[in-house]
Design a protein around this motif. Structure first.
Motif, PDB file in Angstrom:
ATOM      1  N   PHE A 108       0.843  -1.198   0.000  1.00 11.37           N
ATOM      2  CA  PHE A 108       0.000   0.000   0.000  1.00 11.37           C
ATOM      3  C   PHE A 108       0.878   1.247   0.000  1.00 11.37           C
ATOM      4  CE2 PHE A 108      -2.761  -3.079   2.209  1.00 11.37           C
ATOM      5  CZ  PHE A 108      -3.822  -3.061   1.337  1.00 11.37           C
ATOM      6  N   VAL A 109       0.738   2.088  -1.020  1.00 10.59           N
ATOM      7  CA  VAL A 109       1.556   3.311  -1.068  1.00 10.59           C
ATOM      8  C   VAL A 109       1.172   4.261   0.048  1.00 10.59           C
ATOM      9  CG1 VAL A 109       2.763   4.438  -2.921  1.00 10.59           C
ATOM     10  CG2 VAL A 109       0.649   3.230  -3.410  1.00 10.59           C
ATOM     11  N   SER A 110      -0.080   4.184   0.486  1.00  4.20           N
ATOM     12  CA  SER A 110      -0.534   5.118   1.517  1.00  4.20           C
ATOM     13  C   SER A 110       0.230   4.927   2.819  1.00  4.20           C
ATOM     14  CB  SER A 110      -2.029   4.943   1.754  1.00  4.20           C
ATOM     15  OG  SER A 110      -2.308   3.622   2.117  1.00  4.20           O
ATOM     16  N   ALA A 111       0.875   3.756   2.982  1.00  3.69           N
ATOM     17  CA  ALA A 111       1.606   3.499   4.214  1.00  3.69           C
ATOM     18  C   ALA A 111       2.827   4.386   4.351  1.00  3.69           C
ATOM     19  CB  ALA A 111       2.023   2.036   4.268  1.00  3.69           C
ATOM     20  N   ASP A 112       3.265   4.993   3.242  1.00  7.59           N
ATOM     21  CA  ASP A 112       4.471   5.817   3.262  1.00  7.59           C
ATOM     22  C   ASP A 112       4.433   6.866   4.367  1.00  7.59           C
ATOM     23  OD1 ASP A 112       6.592   7.413   2.741  1.00  7.59           O
ATOM     24  OD2 ASP A 112       6.128   7.820   0.647  1.00  7.59           O
ATOM     25  N   PHE A 113       3.453   7.762   4.304  1.00  5.07           N
ATOM     26  CA  PHE A 113       3.356   8.834   5.300  1.00  5.07           C
ATOM     27  C   PHE A 113       2.908   8.297   6.650  1.00  5.07           C
ATOM     28  CE2 PHE A 113       3.166  13.349   3.496  1.00  5.07           C
ATOM     29  CZ  PHE A 113       4.185  13.074   2.618  1.00  5.07           C
TER      30      PHE A 113
ATOM     31  N   CYS C 230      -6.132   6.851  -6.378  1.00  3.97           N
ATOM     32  CA  CYS C 230      -6.856   7.310  -5.196  1.00  3.97           C
ATOM     33  C   CYS C 230      -7.021   6.173  -4.200  1.00  3.97           C
ATOM     34  CB  CYS C 230      -8.224   7.851  -5.580  1.00  3.97           C
ATOM     35  SG  CYS C 230      -8.141   9.407  -6.433  1.00  3.97           S
ATOM     36  N   ILE C 231      -7.373   4.981  -4.708  1.00  6.14           N
ATOM     37  CA  ILE C 231      -7.589   3.851  -3.802  1.00  6.14           C
ATOM     38  C   ILE C 231      -6.270   3.410  -3.186  1.00  6.14           C
ATOM     39  CG2 ILE C 231      -8.273   1.422  -3.732  1.00  6.14           C
ATOM     40  CD1 ILE C 231     -10.493   2.130  -5.668  1.00  6.14           C
ATOM     41  N   ASP C 232      -5.208   3.399  -3.987  1.00  2.00           N
ATOM     42  CA  ASP C 232      -3.895   3.016  -3.464  1.00  2.00           C
ATOM     43  C   ASP C 232      -3.463   3.942  -2.335  1.00  2.00           C
ATOM     44  OD1 ASP C 232      -3.705   0.970  -5.149  1.00  2.00           O
ATOM     45  OD2 ASP C 232      -2.286   1.883  -6.549  1.00  2.00           O
ATOM     46  N   PHE C 233      -3.714   5.233  -2.520  1.00  2.00           N
ATOM     47  CA  PHE C 233      -3.277   6.197  -1.522  1.00  2.00           C
ATOM     48  C   PHE C 233      -4.293   6.391  -0.411  1.00  2.00           C
ATOM     49  CE2 PHE C 233      -0.157   7.414  -4.665  1.00  2.00           C
ATOM     50  CZ  PHE C 233       0.917   7.768  -3.881  1.00  2.00           C
ATOM     51  N   GLY C 234      -5.461   5.773  -0.540  1.00  2.00           N
ATOM     52  CA  GLY C 234      -6.479   5.946   0.492  1.00  2.00           C
ATOM     53  C   GLY C 234      -7.159   7.297   0.428  1.00  2.00           C
ATOM     54  N   ALA C 235      -7.196   7.898  -0.755  1.00  2.00           N
ATOM     55  CA  ALA C 235      -7.846   9.200  -0.886  1.00  2.00           C
ATOM     56  C   ALA C 235      -9.357   9.033  -0.812  1.00  2.00           C
ATOM     57  CB  ALA C 235      -7.462   9.853  -2.206  1.00  2.00           C
ATOM     58  N   THR C 236     -10.011  10.030  -0.265  1.00  2.00           N
ATOM     59  CA  THR C 236     -11.460   9.967  -0.100  1.00  2.00           C
ATOM     60  C   THR C 236     -12.058  11.322  -0.442  1.00  2.00           C
ATOM     61  OG1 THR C 236     -10.983  10.396   2.199  1.00  2.00           O
ATOM     62  CG2 THR C 236     -11.609   8.160   1.647  1.00  2.00           C
ATOM     63  N   GLY C 237     -13.347  11.426  -0.263  1.00  2.13           N
ATOM     64  CA  GLY C 237     -14.006  12.718  -0.431  1.00  2.13           C
ATOM     65  C   GLY C 237     -14.001  13.198  -1.863  1.00  2.13           C
ATOM     66  N   PRO C 238     -13.976  14.509  -2.078  1.00  2.00           N
ATOM     67  CA  PRO C 238     -14.061  15.057  -3.433  1.00  2.00           C
ATOM     68  C   PRO C 238     -12.940  14.577  -4.357  1.00  2.00           C
ATOM     69  CG  PRO C 238     -14.396  16.784  -1.827  1.00  2.00           C
ATOM     70  CD  PRO C 238     -13.999  15.573  -1.066  1.00  2.00           C
ATOM     71  N   ARG C 353      -7.456  10.156  12.051  1.00  2.00           N
ATOM     72  CA  ARG C 353      -7.114   9.814  10.674  1.00  2.00           C
ATOM     73  C   ARG C 353      -7.601  10.978   9.832  1.00  2.00           C
ATOM     74  NH1 ARG C 353      -8.998   9.360   5.315  1.00  2.00           N
ATOM     75  NH2 ARG C 353      -7.762   7.779   4.302  1.00  2.00           N
ATOM     76  N   SER C 354      -6.661  11.753   9.323  1.00  2.00           N
ATOM     77  CA  SER C 354      -7.092  12.960   8.638  1.00  2.00           C
ATOM     78  C   SER C 354      -7.076  12.743   7.131  1.00  2.00           C
ATOM     79  CB  SER C 354      -6.162  14.097   9.033  1.00  2.00           C
ATOM     80  OG  SER C 354      -5.551  14.639   7.921  1.00  2.00           O
ATOM     81  N   PRO C 355      -8.127  13.194   6.441  1.00  2.00           N
ATOM     82  CA  PRO C 355      -8.159  13.014   4.983  1.00  2.00           C
ATOM     83  C   PRO C 355      -7.056  13.788   4.272  1.00  2.00           C
ATOM     84  CG  PRO C 355     -10.003  14.354   5.728  1.00  2.00           C
ATOM     85  CD  PRO C 355      -9.364  13.797   6.946  1.00  2.00           C
ATOM     86  N   CYS C 356      -6.786  15.014   4.718  1.00  2.00           N
ATOM     87  CA  CYS C 356      -5.794  15.834   4.026  1.00  2.00           C
ATOM     88  C   CYS C 356      -4.403  15.231   4.126  1.00  2.00           C
ATOM     89  CB  CYS C 356      -5.777  17.233   4.606  1.00  2.00           C
ATOM     90  SG  CYS C 356      -7.302  18.087   4.409  1.00  2.00           S
ATOM     91  N   PHE C 357      -4.137  14.528   5.208  1.00  2.00           N
ATOM     92  CA  PHE C 357      -2.826  13.913   5.399  1.00  2.00           C
ATOM     93  C   PHE C 357      -2.527  12.951   4.254  1.00  2.00           C
ATOM     94  CE2 PHE C 357      -0.017  10.773   7.443  1.00  2.00           C
ATOM     95  CZ  PHE C 357       0.906  11.610   8.021  1.00  2.00           C
ATOM     96  N   THR C 358      -3.521  12.113   3.931  1.00  2.00           N
ATOM     97  CA  THR C 358      -3.301  11.167   2.837  1.00  2.00           C
ATOM     98  C   THR C 358      -3.276  11.882   1.490  1.00  2.00           C
ATOM     99  OG1 THR C 358      -5.634  10.721   3.052  1.00  2.00           O
ATOM    100  CG2 THR C 358      -4.145   9.058   3.879  1.00  2.00           C
ATOM    101  N   HIS C 359      -4.098  12.939   1.374  1.00  2.00           N
ATOM    102  CA  HIS C 359      -4.104  13.651   0.090  1.00  2.00           C
ATOM    103  C   HIS C 359      -2.756  14.323  -0.172  1.00  2.00           C
ATOM    104  CE1 HIS C 359      -8.738  14.017   0.485  1.00  2.00           C
ATOM    105  NE2 HIS C 359      -8.345  12.799   0.209  1.00  2.00           N
ATOM    106  N   THR C 360      -2.121  14.818   0.907  1.00  2.00           N
ATOM    107  CA  THR C 360      -0.809  15.444   0.728  1.00  2.00           C
ATOM    108  C   THR C 360       0.209  14.419   0.250  1.00  2.00           C
ATOM    109  OG1 THR C 360      -1.415  16.687   2.681  1.00  2.00           O
ATOM    110  CG2 THR C 360       0.789  17.025   1.844  1.00  2.00           C
TER     111      THR C 360
END
Lengths: 190, 160, 391
Positions: A108-113, C230-238, C353-360
């Motif tokens: 999972f790339v999201s694990a990075d941060f 988006c799914i890989d990074f866990g992005a959500t919302g708009p 768990r903040s959405p912006c954190f993953t978006h950044t």
């Protein structure tokens, strides 16, 4: 669901030693699955690639410090409009000095941060992470803030963290009183 | 209007010019920055007081509104920004966090307890966050302060 | 269609090996921490080859206010003001999510009127937050007047909140078990009037900005994030909806009373640009404003007089356990991971768990190959709030 899932993990990932923790009241609390620390990458890989589970996103990684051991919780989720599935996967880290587990960035790339944040706050190193640095605190920060035994450093870069001349008398009295209450409670408990 | 002669002192003339053309720096840190933006926007309109031209660079600004929590990681940058501004320069500390650490006092291991630890502050605006009216009051207080300045007693003139 | 400056892999500089003097190197640019386009104190280290971004590394933590440490030392009610200051543009949603997390553990029944009013306030807050996103995004791209229009209407919402909660920005209004204060019928009628105004105003915004030729040129086909990314990074919302996936927790995993309401989930369809680009992310926000108005109207229809505070113990002590609760906030999915100890008055651990954190964390993926000006448009389109990223 957690019971079947832990059985499935045990059958497919040898040595994972998955144990399901089921709460008495599923409406109020979350159940979770604890796996062997050294096998976390394989378990996550299995949960992602397997057709029956297919958790396709890592929502969050959270660390908890229980003083005698630390826990890293992986919140896995599935972006599937027909049936949303969530899973809390846990590993335990007992070594507080050289805490290290395997990174899941490969899956999972999201694990990075998220892993960098856990490292910053709890001091758990993630092996095979591409960029293992502090993320929120500055690079030369001492200690890991969210550990329960953390003591804030006195000054940083020439700035005092808690300047004594800035404290109100009321605040000082309040803190003294709070400490007295805590002391009395501790004595009572003994 | 006929040509005429206006007699005034140099101090008064300079101060009159300075106080009515304060250029703040676009520098938001946290929650208070939103109220600062609201102060600059349609309803409250900071420009009425000669203080609305938000500059994106410190070199063109002469007022720094520290709006929000200053953390230890950010504190050195705040200092650098302040030093980049040209004299005469003024600082408004907006909100409890910038004044003294605010709600993040007790366990705030990473929060600077007041921006006056790193830069000299002219006006403190209390509140968490302060209302736009409070910020306007702060700006007007600063203008009063500027109106009473004496050119030759300024430290930046003395040291020049 | 491809992006305008699609160069595929991270751009490598051309190095002339025959002449030693003529070397081309990557230039390091620091965007932030003080930069008008980063919406706060985000710092992005950009490596550029002339005008094209080769690599972008976000550095965060300039607003790390130790919120999680504070929460471990405060009682459950005392946490609410700190939760407010997470996402200061959508404080109501933050409070509500926290309140729901605690209520789930306590098993509190929240009165129906309180639930409905919570939905009302949070949808109003969603509109206010999206208006802010609209205004600041326009400023990032060089248009100033949308900012003034957006703030004009945002002030109207803040006015309503101020009357009912006493504060303009950080409310401490939604409490565990209910609400602090009730809305009077007169205030509700003003919400109705506001909805009518806002609906007209939203149409004006489309004329003002959405279909503006320059705006489309700056945003269409820029900063494309695919659904898979988006799914890989866990992005959500708009961000996720702008990429074209119909995913909204209010529909897919309804919490509170959202299952009773009839509303659409707008997604980026790519009528301008392509799904997942800046324009589609922007238009999803603007369409959500209209959907929120729809929900508010239905809430007002359903409102009945009643109590606004459920039964909660005076000294709040939660049983031992843990809960991971998520909800849909204007910027994406917010979640709280709460761990409690037996008979403890304060949370043992509260992870946000903040959405912006993953978006950044998605920025390094989209940045390579973009022009610097386009990169600014991309950063603006994900609508970050630093209070929530750094906590």
């Amino acid at each position: 669901m957690h019971k079947e899932l832990s059985d499935l993990i045990n059958r497919n990932v040898s040595g994972a030693n998955a144990v399901a923790y089921l709460t008495a009241d599923a409406k109020k609390f979350d159940s979770s699955i604890t796996v062997e620390t050294s096998h976390i990458y394989k378990v996550v890989e299995f949960l992602k690639t397997n057709k029956t589970t297919s958790f396709n996103s890592l929502h969050c990684i959270s660390g908890v410090d229980y003083t005698d051991y630390m826990e890293v919780c992986y919140m896995l989720t599935n972006y599937d409009p027909s049936a949303v599935r969530n899973l809390t996967l846990k590993v335990r880290v007992t070594d507080r000095v050289n805490a290290a587990i395997d990174s899941v960035v490969g899956q999972f790339v999201s694990a990075d941060f998220l892993e960098r944040e856990v490292y910053d706050m709890f001091g758990i190193k993630f092996n095979n992470h591409p960029d293992m640095r502090r993320i929120l605190c500055p690079d030369d920060w001492e200690g890991f803030p969210l550990r329960k035994d953390y003591v804030a450093q006195k000054d940083y870069n020439g700035m005092t963290v808690y300047p004594d001349n800035k404290m109100n008398m009321e605040d000082r009295e309040f803190i003294v009183r709070q400490n007295m209450i805590k002391k009395a409670q501790a004595e009572k408990a003994q | 209007m006929q040509d005429g002669v206006v007699l005034t002192t140099l101090d008064e003339f300079l101060n009159w010019g300075r106080k009515n053309s304060l250029w703040p720096m676009t520098f938001g840190l946290a929650c208070c920055a939103i109220e600062m933006m609201a102060t600059g926007a349609a309803k409250y309109d900071l420009e009425r007081f000669g203080c609305g031209a938000f500059m994106a660079t410190p070199r063109r600004a002469d007022l720094m509104i520290v709006a929000g929590t200053v953390t230890l990681k950010m504190a050195t940058r705040v200092k650098v920004l302040y030093e980049q501004m040209a004299e005469p320069k003024y600082v408004i500390s907006m909100g409890s966090c910038a004044n003294k650490g605010g709600p993040y006092w007790q366990y705030g291991y990473h929060v600077l307890k007041g921006v006056d630890e790193v830069v000299p502050v002219d006006v403190y605006v209390p509140g968490c966050p302060p209302r736009p009216e409070a910020l306007i009051e702060g700006v007007m207080t600063l203008q009063k302060k500027i109106a009473n300045e004496r050119l030759l007693r300024n430290k930046w003139v003395k040291h020049a | 269609m491809q992006t305008r400056w699609d160069v595929g892999e991270p751009h490598k500089p051309t190095i002339n090996t025959s002449t030693e003097q003529l070397k081309s190197d990557l230039l390091t640019l620091n965007m932030g921490p003080q930069h008008p386009a980063t919406h706060g104190v985000l710092r992005i280290e950009i490596w550029t080859d002339s005008e094209i971004v080769a690599h972008a590394i976000p550095h965060i933590g300039y607003l790390h206010r130790c919120m999680e440490k504070h929460c471990e030392n405060l009682d459950f009610r005392g946490v609410i003001p700190f939760v407010d200051r997470l996402d200061y543009l959508a404080s109501m949603n933050m409070e509500w999510t926290y309140a729901m997390t605690i209520e789930k553990m306590l098993g509190t029944e929240v009165p129906r009127r309180a639930e409905l009013l919570r939905i009302l306030t949070c949808e109003l807050q969603r509109i206010a937050s999206h208006l802010m996103a609209f205004g600041t995004y326009a400023i990032d791209l060089g248009a100033f007047s949308p900012f003034l229009y957006a703030f004009d209407y945002r002030e109207k919402i803040l006015r309503l909140f101020e009357e009912v909660s006493g504060a303009r920005l950080l409310y401490n209004y939604i409490w565990i078990g209910g609400l602090w204060n009730d809305w009077s019928p007169e205030q509700i009628s003003r919400v109705t009037a506001f909805c009518d105004d806002m609906e007209e105003e939203a149409k004006k915004y489309h004329e003002l900005l959405s279909m503006n030729k320059i705006f489309i040129a700056r945003t269409a086909h820029v900063g494309v994030m695919s659904v898979q990314d988006c799914i890989d990074f866990g992005a959500t919302g708009p961000i996720l909806r702008g990429a074209g996936m119909k995913w909204d927790l209010r529909k897919n995993e309804p919490y509170s009373l959202y299952s009773e309401f009839d509303f659409d989930v707008p997604v980026g369809t790519g009528e301008v640009g392509e799904p997942g680009d800046c324009w589609n992310r922007y238009i999803v926000r603007m369409r959500e404003v209209v959907e929120s108005i729809k929900i508010i109207r239905q809430v007002i229809e359903k409102l009945e007089p009643g109590s606004i505070m459920g039964k909660v113990p005076k000294v709040m002590k939660l049983p031992e356990g843990e809960v991971y609760f998520r909800s849909e906030c204007p910027r994406g999915e917010l979640a709280f991971h709460l761990v409690t100890k037996q008979d403890s008055k304060e949370p043992f651990r509260l992870k946000v768990r903040s959405p912006c954190f993953t978006h950044t964390s998605m920025l390094p993926r989209v940045a390579p190959g973009q022009m610097i000006a386009d990169f600014v448009a991309t950063v603006g389109s994900i609508d970050i709030v630093l209070g929530e990223i750094d906590r």
